[in-house]
Write a protein that holds these residues in place. Structure first.
Motif, PDB file in Angstrom:
ATOM      1  N   THR A 199       7.392   3.599  -4.426  1.00  0.00           N
ATOM      2  CA  THR A 199       8.050   4.804  -4.897  1.00  0.00           C
ATOM      3  C   THR A 199       7.200   5.470  -5.976  1.00  0.00           C
ATOM      4  OG1 THR A 199       9.263   3.636  -6.610  1.00  0.00           O
ATOM      5  CG2 THR A 199      10.326   3.794  -4.441  1.00  0.00           C
ATOM      6  N   ASP A 200       7.560   6.676  -6.347  1.00  0.00           N
ATOM      7  CA  ASP A 200       6.843   7.361  -7.414  1.00  0.00           C
ATOM      8  C   ASP A 200       6.925   6.586  -8.725  1.00  0.00           C
ATOM      9  OD1 ASP A 200       6.131   9.387  -5.709  1.00  0.00           O
ATOM     10  OD2 ASP A 200       7.821  10.669  -6.257  1.00  0.00           O
ATOM     11  N   ALA A 201       8.038   5.918  -8.977  1.00  0.00           N
ATOM     12  CA  ALA A 201       8.195   5.121 -10.207  1.00  0.00           C
ATOM     13  C   ALA A 201       7.220   3.945 -10.224  1.00  0.00           C
ATOM     14  CB  ALA A 201       9.619   4.626 -10.326  1.00  0.00           C
ATOM     15  N   ASP A 202       6.927   3.384  -9.049  1.00  0.00           N
ATOM     16  CA  ASP A 202       5.985   2.257  -8.967  1.00  0.00           C
ATOM     17  C   ASP A 202       4.553   2.686  -9.304  1.00  0.00           C
ATOM     18  OD1 ASP A 202       8.043   0.586  -8.135  1.00  0.00           O
ATOM     19  OD2 ASP A 202       7.630   0.930  -6.013  1.00  0.00           O
ATOM     20  N   LEU A 203       4.245   3.949  -9.051  1.00  0.00           N
ATOM     21  CA  LEU A 203       2.882   4.441  -9.275  1.00  0.00           C
ATOM     22  C   LEU A 203       2.619   4.789 -10.733  1.00  0.00           C
ATOM     23  CD1 LEU A 203       2.569   6.749  -6.147  1.00  0.00           C
ATOM     24  CD2 LEU A 203       1.676   4.436  -6.442  1.00  0.00           C
ATOM     25  N   SER A 204       3.644   4.941 -11.545  1.00  0.00           N
ATOM     26  CA  SER A 204       3.473   5.315 -12.953  1.00  0.00           C
ATOM     27  C   SER A 204       3.040   4.151 -13.793  1.00  0.00           C
ATOM     28  CB  SER A 204       4.746   5.862 -13.562  1.00  0.00           C
ATOM     29  OG  SER A 204       5.384   6.747 -12.757  1.00  0.00           O
ATOM     30  N   LEU A 255       0.845  -1.194   0.000  1.00  0.00           N
ATOM     31  CA  LEU A 255       0.000   0.000   0.000  1.00  0.00           C
ATOM     32  C   LEU A 255       0.880   1.243   0.000  1.00  0.00           C
ATOM     33  CD1 LEU A 255      -2.558  -1.133   2.718  1.00  0.00           C
ATOM     34  CD2 LEU A 255      -2.871  -1.148   0.240  1.00  0.00           C
ATOM     35  N   PRO A 256       0.358   2.367  -0.428  1.00  0.00           N
ATOM     36  CA  PRO A 256       1.160   3.600  -0.418  1.00  0.00           C
ATOM     37  C   PRO A 256       1.638   3.998   0.980  1.00  0.00           C
ATOM     38  CG  PRO A 256      -0.788   3.891  -1.778  1.00  0.00           C
ATOM     39  CD  PRO A 256      -0.922   2.553  -1.082  1.00  0.00           C
ATOM     40  N   ALA A 266      18.192  -8.716   4.761  1.00  0.00           N
ATOM     41  CA  ALA A 266      16.809  -8.866   5.220  1.00  0.00           C
ATOM     42  C   ALA A 266      15.981  -7.757   4.583  1.00  0.00           C
ATOM     43  CB  ALA A 266      16.724  -8.785   6.736  1.00  0.00           C
ATOM     44  N   ASP A 267      14.793  -8.105   4.142  1.00  0.00           N
ATOM     45  CA  ASP A 267      13.910  -7.157   3.463  1.00  0.00           C
ATOM     46  C   ASP A 267      12.495  -7.433   3.963  1.00  0.00           C
ATOM     47  OD1 ASP A 267      13.487  -6.291  -0.060  1.00  0.00           O
ATOM     48  OD2 ASP A 267      12.680  -5.396   1.741  1.00  0.00           O
ATOM     49  N   TYR A 268      11.846  -6.430   4.556  1.00  0.00           N
ATOM     50  CA  TYR A 268      10.536  -6.613   5.181  1.00  0.00           C
ATOM     51  C   TYR A 268       9.649  -5.425   4.839  1.00  0.00           C
ATOM     52  CZ  TYR A 268       7.154  -7.126   9.045  1.00  0.00           C
ATOM     53  OH  TYR A 268       6.024  -7.266   9.803  1.00  0.00           O
ATOM     54  N   THR A 269       8.439  -5.680   4.400  1.00  0.00           N
ATOM     55  CA  THR A 269       7.476  -4.627   4.079  1.00  0.00           C
ATOM     56  C   THR A 269       6.221  -4.839   4.908  1.00  0.00           C
ATOM     57  OG1 THR A 269       8.318  -4.495   1.822  1.00  0.00           O
ATOM     58  CG2 THR A 269       6.153  -3.547   2.221  1.00  0.00           C
ATOM     59  N   ALA A 270       5.761  -3.746   5.552  1.00  0.00           N
ATOM     60  CA  ALA A 270       4.577  -3.846   6.406  1.00  0.00           C
ATOM     61  C   ALA A 270       3.988  -2.467   6.639  1.00  0.00           C
ATOM     62  CB  ALA A 270       4.935  -4.487   7.738  1.00  0.00           C
TER      63      ALA A 270
END
Length: 62
Positions: free
Chosen positions: A57-62, A9-10, A25-29
């Motif tokens: 990121t802004d690039a992901d939203l394009s 989510l944004p 390690a890479d974690y998103t929450a």
């Protein structure tokens, strides 16, 4: 085997633990969980860099 991965989510945050230039390690929450994870990883890996940034990121939203 396929793994279902949800799009972040944004408002989500991405926490990474770095060993030099390598991510170990890479974690998103959601923000509250990401902050707790960052604090735990900072205590556990006190000599390594731990970063927290927006998951989208802004690039992901394009």
């Amino acid at each position: 085997m396929k793994t279902h991965v949800e799009m972040p989510l944004p408002t989500d945050r991405r926490v990474r633990v770095w060993f030099g230039e390598h991510v170990i390690a890479d974690y998103t929450a959601e923000p509250a969980k990401a902050i707790r994870y960052q604090a735990a990883m900072t205590r556990r890996f006190y000599s390594l860099r731990v970063t927290i940034e927006p998951a989208v990121t802004d690039a992901d939203l394009s």
